[in-house]
Design an enzyme around this catalytic site. Structure first.
Site, PDB file in Angstrom:
ATOM      1  N   ASP A  75      46.286 -13.133  60.270  1.00 23.54           N
ATOM      2  CA  ASP A  75      45.603 -14.078  59.366  1.00 23.54           C
ATOM      3  C   ASP A  75      46.571 -14.846  58.472  1.00 23.54           C
ATOM      4  O   ASP A  75      46.214 -15.253  57.369  1.00 23.54           O
ATOM      5  CB  ASP A  75      44.565 -13.345  58.492  1.00 23.54           C
ATOM      6  CG  ASP A  75      43.636 -12.462  59.302  1.00 23.54           C
ATOM      7  OD1 ASP A  75      43.052 -12.967  60.262  1.00 23.54           O
ATOM      8  OD2 ASP A  75      43.510 -11.261  58.975  1.00 23.54           O
ATOM      9  N   LYS A  78      48.871 -19.041  61.365  1.00 26.93           N
ATOM     10  CA  LYS A  78      49.734 -19.474  62.474  1.00 26.93           C
ATOM     11  C   LYS A  78      49.191 -20.702  63.196  1.00 26.93           C
ATOM     12  O   LYS A  78      49.944 -21.571  63.623  1.00 26.93           O
ATOM     13  CB  LYS A  78      49.901 -18.326  63.483  1.00 26.93           C
ATOM     14  CG  LYS A  78      50.535 -17.074  62.906  1.00 26.93           C
ATOM     15  CD  LYS A  78      50.588 -15.956  63.926  1.00 26.93           C
ATOM     16  CE  LYS A  78      49.243 -15.333  64.214  1.00 26.93           C
ATOM     17  NZ  LYS A  78      48.637 -14.615  63.086  1.00 26.93           N
ATOM     18  N   GLY A 102      41.851 -15.132  65.599  1.00 29.95           N
ATOM     19  CA  GLY A 102      41.028 -16.218  65.078  1.00 29.95           C
ATOM     20  C   GLY A 102      41.902 -17.226  64.378  1.00 29.95           C
ATOM     21  O   GLY A 102      42.422 -16.961  63.299  1.00 29.95           O
ATOM     22  N   HIS A 103      42.113 -18.390  64.998  1.00 29.23           N
ATOM     23  CA  HIS A 103      42.979 -19.412  64.419  1.00 29.23           C
ATOM     24  C   HIS A 103      42.137 -20.599  63.972  1.00 29.23           C
ATOM     25  O   HIS A 103      41.495 -21.255  64.788  1.00 29.23           O
ATOM     26  CB  HIS A 103      44.046 -19.846  65.425  1.00 29.23           C
ATOM     27  CG  HIS A 103      45.052 -18.776  65.703  1.00 29.23           C
ATOM     28  ND1 HIS A 103      46.004 -18.873  66.692  1.00 29.23           N
ATOM     29  CD2 HIS A 103      45.267 -17.575  65.115  1.00 29.23           C
ATOM     30  CE1 HIS A 103      46.753 -17.782  66.695  1.00 29.23           C
ATOM     31  NE2 HIS A 103      46.315 -16.976  65.747  1.00 29.23           N
ATOM     32  N   THR A 301      46.927  -3.289  66.790  1.00 26.51           N
ATOM     33  CA  THR A 301      46.247  -3.885  67.933  1.00 26.51           C
ATOM     34  C   THR A 301      46.772  -3.218  69.203  1.00 26.51           C
ATOM     35  O   THR A 301      47.576  -2.289  69.131  1.00 26.51           O
ATOM     36  CB  THR A 301      46.446  -5.411  67.949  1.00 26.51           C
ATOM     37  OG1 THR A 301      45.542  -5.991  68.891  1.00 26.51           O
ATOM     38  CG2 THR A 301      47.881  -5.796  68.285  1.00 26.51           C
ATOM     39  N   PRO A 366      35.610  -9.225  54.794  1.00 27.99           N
ATOM     40  CA  PRO A 366      36.529  -9.478  53.674  1.00 27.99           C
ATOM     41  C   PRO A 366      37.869  -8.812  53.935  1.00 27.99           C
ATOM     42  O   PRO A 366      37.929  -7.673  54.404  1.00 27.99           O
ATOM     43  CB  PRO A 366      35.819  -8.852  52.469  1.00 27.99           C
ATOM     44  CG  PRO A 366      34.850  -7.869  53.048  1.00 27.99           C
ATOM     45  CD  PRO A 366      34.453  -8.403  54.384  1.00 27.99           C
ATOM     46  N   ARG A 367      38.951  -9.524  53.670  1.00 28.02           N
ATOM     47  CA  ARG A 367      40.289  -8.977  53.873  1.00 28.02           C
ATOM     48  C   ARG A 367      40.757  -8.261  52.607  1.00 28.02           C
ATOM     49  O   ARG A 367      40.457  -8.695  51.489  1.00 28.02           O
ATOM     50  CB  ARG A 367      41.268 -10.106  54.214  1.00 28.02           C
ATOM     51  CG  ARG A 367      40.938 -10.800  55.527  1.00 28.02           C
ATOM     52  CD  ARG A 367      41.781 -12.060  55.732  1.00 28.02           C
ATOM     53  NE  ARG A 367      41.379 -12.759  56.954  1.00 28.02           N
ATOM     54  CZ  ARG A 367      41.376 -14.070  57.111  1.00 28.02           C
ATOM     55  NH1 ARG A 367      41.769 -14.846  56.105  1.00 28.02           N
ATOM     56  NH2 ARG A 367      41.000 -14.624  58.239  1.00 28.02           N
TER      57      ARG A 367
END
Length: 487
Positions: A75, A78, A102-103, A301, A366-367
């Site tokens: 996040d 990029k 998710g970009h 990941t 939420p991050r």
């Protein structure tokens, strides 16, 4: 982990221009973040044109094969840099991950696009987008993404190639992802539940199905039955029977017909392009601190988002890979579970989250938010050998009186920790030593020249460069394509 703090710097060091700027190290204390009204930024100066000319030279000088990779836990922004650089490259390629990436990017008119599988270069009409063998491809999601782009005037025909060696991610992989997380209970990983891990598991178990298998629908049902039966044996709540198999096979017959024009031997395509001296930009998904080997395992990941994944995910030789740009936020975020040494707890973290709109592109979750972790950033730079950094979302810190940098780790007894540790227990117990720097308390979102940034903002940027030992060439000051300063 720490709470955000309002500590007072030496006022003479800030206010007296004759006195050199100084940093001081602190131990974090719990307190409240104070935000106040900020002055309006001046309009962009006429120097913007000169800066643009300078940037063009910098971008043009990037290696034939260059890459944009995340430095933190994903996040970082990029997609925006890839979108900008893509104008100078003929091919943009994804090498790993799947729709868990998710970009969010914006076109010249300011329209927002959220991409998950299609490389971010798609908005540049002369760019060929390649989805490499290391990517796991969910066809319903891919087609939905292509349809969304086409409906918004972005042509995809003849502009997207998908490796025949890439593995197919099925809906059942997503079901298995959720069941596995439920099984783990309190120790869940916090995945996007997009089926990425289970799909890579099928690949490593050597019973996965590849894109090229869609060309052989006579053997496709047997292969699909094998992995669906495996899932049913592993999870009692997994519903599988002959009707499920028949439905899936019929669906994939239709998908195979639609996908055929996109399928290619991308190993040949990439190496042929290299031989023809075409410029290639590799777009990383996720980030180094989520790497299956180098990240905070098991809270990672299932692929290699670091530099090594470029070669294995595209089938190109290490010697052809040149400049790698690391993308790093001016602070730190992560989604899901796992260690986060510089996390800001409580209302301070909430303020940073809302100021930066830190909610996942893929999941909306939420991050978690915290200060910039210099130890983790140096570790990421070592692994990837970045030639430059892109510092993003610097504008988000504009309201802060003071900003902290996590510059070192120590054990409880004060013994320094030399690098980012692999031991999760150690990561939970270590103490972070911080440097406090003054904020700039002004809106910088309209600034396009580095020299026009407030002095405190420039000192923050330069302190990061000094601590990490890698130059910052790109600075993000907003979400738009033009909200980028070239240093």
């Amino acid at each position: 982990m720490n709470s955000i703090s309002s500590l007072t710097l030496d006022s003479h060091a800030i206010c007296n221009p004759q006195r050199p700027f100084s940093f001081r190290r602190i131990r974090p204390t719990r307190n409240v973040l104070v935000c106040s009204a900020k002055p309006v930024a001046p309009p962009p100066t006429k120097l913007a044109a000169a800066a643009a000319a300078d940037t063009s030279g910098r971008i043009e000088s990037l290696s034939q094969v260059s890459g944009v990779l995340g430095c933190q836990w994903g996040d970082e922004g990029k997609g925006k840099l890839v979108d900008i650089l893509a104008q100078h490259f003929e091919i943009v390629a994804r090498c790993q991950g799947g729709a868990n990436a998710g970009h969010t990017i914006y076109n010249a008119e300011g329209k927002k696009f959220a991409l998950h599988l299609v490389p971010s270069g798609i908005l540049n009409e002369d760019t060929l987008c390649v989805i490499g063998n290391g990517v796991v491809v969910h066809l319903p999601g891919l087609f939905k993404e292509i349809d969304g782009l086409e409906s918004n005037g972005v042509s995809c025909e003849g502009r997207i190639l998908i490796s025949d060696r890439a593995h197919l991610l099925f809906d059942f992989h997503q079901v298995v992802d959720g069941l596995r997380e439920a099984d783990l209970a309190k120790s869940f990983i916090g995945t996007t539940k997009r089926g990425i891990g289970p799909c890579y598991s099928s690949k490593v178990n050597r019973n996965g199905i590849r894109v090229g298998d869609l060309r052989h629908m006579d053997t496709f049902p047997q292969k699909l039955d094998l992995i669906l039966s495996d899932a049913a044996l592993r999870f009692k709540d997994f519903n599988y029977g002959p009707d499920v198999l028949k439905e899936e096979v019929e669906k994939y017959k239709r998908y195979a017909e639609r996908l055929e024009p996109f399928i290619a031997d991308t190993v040949h395509v990439m190496n042929d392009a290299i031989a023809q001296k075409k410029k290639i930009l590799v777009e990383g998904g996720q980030a180094t601190m989520l790497d299956i080997d180098f990240g905070t395992y098991p809270f990672v990941t299932s692929s290699s988002p670091s530099a090594g994944g470029i070669c294995t995910g595209l089938g190109i030789a290490p010697r052809v890979v040149g400049d790698l740009i690391g993308v790093v936020k001016a602070y730190t975020t992560r989604v899901g579970s796992g260690p986060f040494p510089t996390e800001i707890l409580g209302s301070g973290g909430d303020l940073l989250r809302f100021a930066g709109q830190e909610f996942g592109t893929t999941t909306g979750r939420p991050r978690r938010c915290g200060w910039l972790d210099i130890v983790a950033l140096k570790y990421s730079c070592q692994i990837n050998g970045f030639s430059a950094l892109n510092l993003t979302k610097l504008d988000v810190l504009s309201d802060m009186d003071e900003i902290q940098l996590g510059v070192s780790y120590k054990l409880g007894d004060g013994t320094p920790i030399k690098s980012f540790p692999s031991d999760l227990r150690l990561l939970e117990q270590l103490k972070v030593e911080y440097e406090v720097v003054p904020g700039w308390k002004s809106d910088i979102s309209s600034i396009r020249n580095y020299s026009d940034l407030p002095k405190a903002a420039r000192q923050y940027v330069e302190r990061i460069e000094e601590l990490v030992g890698v130059p910052i060439h790109y600075i993000g000051v907003g979400p738009g394509r033009d909200a980028l300063i070239y240093k």
